[in-house]
Enzyme design. Structure first.
Site, PDB file in Angstrom:
ATOM      1  N   ASN A 163      30.412 -26.542 -35.093  1.00  0.00           N
ATOM      2  CA  ASN A 163      30.792 -27.952 -35.015  1.00  0.00           C
ATOM      3  C   ASN A 163      32.313 -28.024 -34.850  1.00  0.00           C
ATOM      4  OD1 ASN A 163      31.334 -30.641 -35.424  1.00  0.00           O
ATOM      5  ND2 ASN A 163      30.268 -30.800 -37.385  1.00  0.00           N
ATOM      6  N   ARG A 179      27.020 -28.645 -32.114  1.00  0.00           N
ATOM      7  CA  ARG A 179      26.967 -30.091 -32.316  1.00  0.00           C
ATOM      8  C   ARG A 179      27.795 -30.752 -31.226  1.00  0.00           C
ATOM      9  NH1 ARG A 179      30.428 -33.977 -36.010  1.00  0.00           N
ATOM     10  NH2 ARG A 179      29.199 -35.834 -35.706  1.00  0.00           N
ATOM     11  N   HIS A 183      25.212 -40.239 -35.678  1.00  0.00           N
ATOM     12  CA  HIS A 183      24.597 -39.669 -36.897  1.00  0.00           C
ATOM     13  C   HIS A 183      23.114 -39.374 -36.678  1.00  0.00           C
ATOM     14  CE1 HIS A 183      27.754 -41.846 -39.641  1.00  0.00           C
ATOM     15  NE2 HIS A 183      28.134 -40.596 -39.391  1.00  0.00           N
ATOM     16  N   ARG A 241      37.099 -47.558 -41.027  1.00  0.00           N
ATOM     17  CA  ARG A 241      36.705 -48.274 -39.797  1.00  0.00           C
ATOM     18  C   ARG A 241      36.179 -49.670 -40.133  1.00  0.00           C
ATOM     19  NH1 ARG A 241      32.869 -43.636 -37.516  1.00  0.00           N
ATOM     20  NH2 ARG A 241      33.990 -42.076 -38.717  1.00  0.00           N
ATOM     21  N   GLU A 299      22.744 -31.540 -41.542  1.00  0.00           N
ATOM     22  CA  GLU A 299      22.805 -31.587 -40.083  1.00  0.00           C
ATOM     23  C   GLU A 299      22.776 -30.188 -39.482  1.00  0.00           C
ATOM     24  OE1 GLU A 299      25.511 -35.265 -38.935  1.00  0.00           O
ATOM     25  OE2 GLU A 299      25.972 -34.531 -40.935  1.00  0.00           O
TER      26      GLU A 299
END
Ligand code: AMP
Length: 397
Positions: A7, A91, A180, A241, A383
């Site tokens: 990743n 990823r 996600h 955010r 993940e």
């Protein structure tokens, strides 16, 4: 059969080596500050002290070289040779409309990834560099791209089209993509096992609540809607955010405060969310600690939990019912107070939290009462394991 999961961020690289026979993580590590002074690799292997390597490196190719050297290191490694790695799963944040599944990487895939870079300019370029670096060092090992967007690619069109001039979708691919996906897919599969029910028969609201946060509505194992959008800025308020805001605020900021697009983007991505409201921190632990004496810290928590509740209700509607709600990621896995606040007032939907059962941190558990119509679960996301499983499946097919 060992799968290496990579990743790559802009200046970091996370990796895991997973033995697919028992799905055990053999080693996991992180390299930070790639390309600047003081690059550090730290590797964790169960039952051993953390292994740290300090070594300046110029780019991701150097970083991946060090990962492979560390994995085969005689004292601190876990395998004898790089040949033991049967495949590599990468990823990749954005697969655009090209991919609704993970895919074996070839020249055509690389071209598609390049063309998706304008949709994810911060994320796809380092992902591509990571793939190219791995290919250079392990030319005969199959590589698979696993996309954050893929799980959401089967949303109905009315869920992903924005009410903008249609040409903007046709010409510029402006639409909801969702992110996600790997996490939502993983936890929904675990929930179906915990409920002992086929995923095809379940209506699930999955709440991935970390520094970045998104909620997904999953029907019969397929994502039918999700809170993030064209970019990971949309949806609920996050650590830094903004989540959804009135789009006119953007033109107002540009016109009234003479801000440039970069400055507005900086505000929305890095200075908003619970950090922006509280003025204290993006970390929920700090906000809970401050909330008693600080009105704005409490307000930030209230806004966050209210938005999660609103999405849960909206998605229960989109799903035409809900069998289970999942909480995952940093806040979802670790904060019983946040989980309780996110479910407050949802009794009308059939959601009843058991306070004692909810007193868990970081383990898979059912936290609803025995008579709760809707089951509520905490499920730690994984993940990397999902990427490794997909990688093996793609390579084997
Ligand atoms: P993630 O992005 O999934 O790694 O989640 C990171 C976020 O999880 C941090 O910003 C924290 O706010 C939050 N977090 C981690 N542990 C806790 C905890 N015990 N209580 C509340 N929030 C937590």
């Amino acid at each position: 059969m060992k799968v290496l999961v990579i990743n790559c961020g802009s200046s970091s690289l996370k990796y895991q080596l997973i033995n697919m026979q028992d799905e055990r993580c053999l080693a996991q590590g992180l390299i930070e500050r790639i390309g600047s002074e003081g690059t550090v690799l730290s590797q964790k292997v169960e039952g051993r002290e953390k292994y740290i390597v300090k070594q300046n490196m110029q780019d991701h190719k150097d970083a991946i070289k060090l990962v492979l050297e560390t994995l085969i290191d005689k004292t601190n490694g876990v395998i004898k040779s790089v040949d033991e790695i049967s495949s590599v799963g990468h990823r990749v944040v954005h697969g655009g409309e090209y991919y609704s599944k993970s895919v074996l990487i070839d020249e055509e895939v690389m071209k598609a990834l390049e063309s998706c870079s304008k949709l994810a300019p911060l994320h796809n370029p380092p992902n591509i560099i990571g793939i190219n670096s791995c290919k250079a060092l392990m030319p005969s090992t199959p590589m698979v791209a696993v996309f954050d967007t893929a799980f959401h690619q089967n949303m109905p069109k009315y869920a992903y089209i924005y009410a903008l001039p249609y040409e903007l979708y046709e010409k510029h691919k402006i639409r909801k993509y969702g992110f996600h996906g790997t996490s939502h897919k993983y936890v929904s599969r675990v929930a179906s096992k915990m409920m002992n029910k086929d995923i095809k028969d379940l209506k699930i609201v999955s709440c991935h609540l970390g520094n970045g946060a998104s909620i997904a509505a999953i029907k019969g194992g397929i994502s039918i809607d999700t809170s993030m959008g064209f970019t990971p800025l949309a949806g609920i308020a996050m650590g830094t955010r903004s989540g959804n805001i009135d789009p006119s605020i953007i033109t107002f900021l540009m016109e009234e405060l003479s801000l440039s697009p970069e400055q507005v983007s900086d505000i929305l991505n890095k200075k908003s969310g619970v950090l922006g409201i509280s003025g204290i921190s993006s970390d929920f632990r700090d906000l809970w600690a401050a909330a008693k004496d600080n009105e704005r810290a409490q307000l930030a928590l209230d806004v966050f939990h209210y938005e999660v509740r609103r999405f849960i209700c909206a998605y229960a509607g989109a799903l035409e019912g809900v069998d289970c709600i999942i909480f995952t990621a940093g806040v979802g896995e670790n904060s019983s107070k946040s989980r309780e606040a996110c479910c407050k007032g949802l009794e009308f939907l059939g959601v009843k939290i058991d306070r004692e059962k909810n007193n868990v941190i970081g383990i898979a558990a059912e936290i609803s009462t025995a008579d709760s119509k809707v089951k509520v679960f905490v499920i730690p996301t994984n993940e990397e394991l999902m990427i490794a499983r997909d990688t093996l499946e793609v390579v084997n097919s």
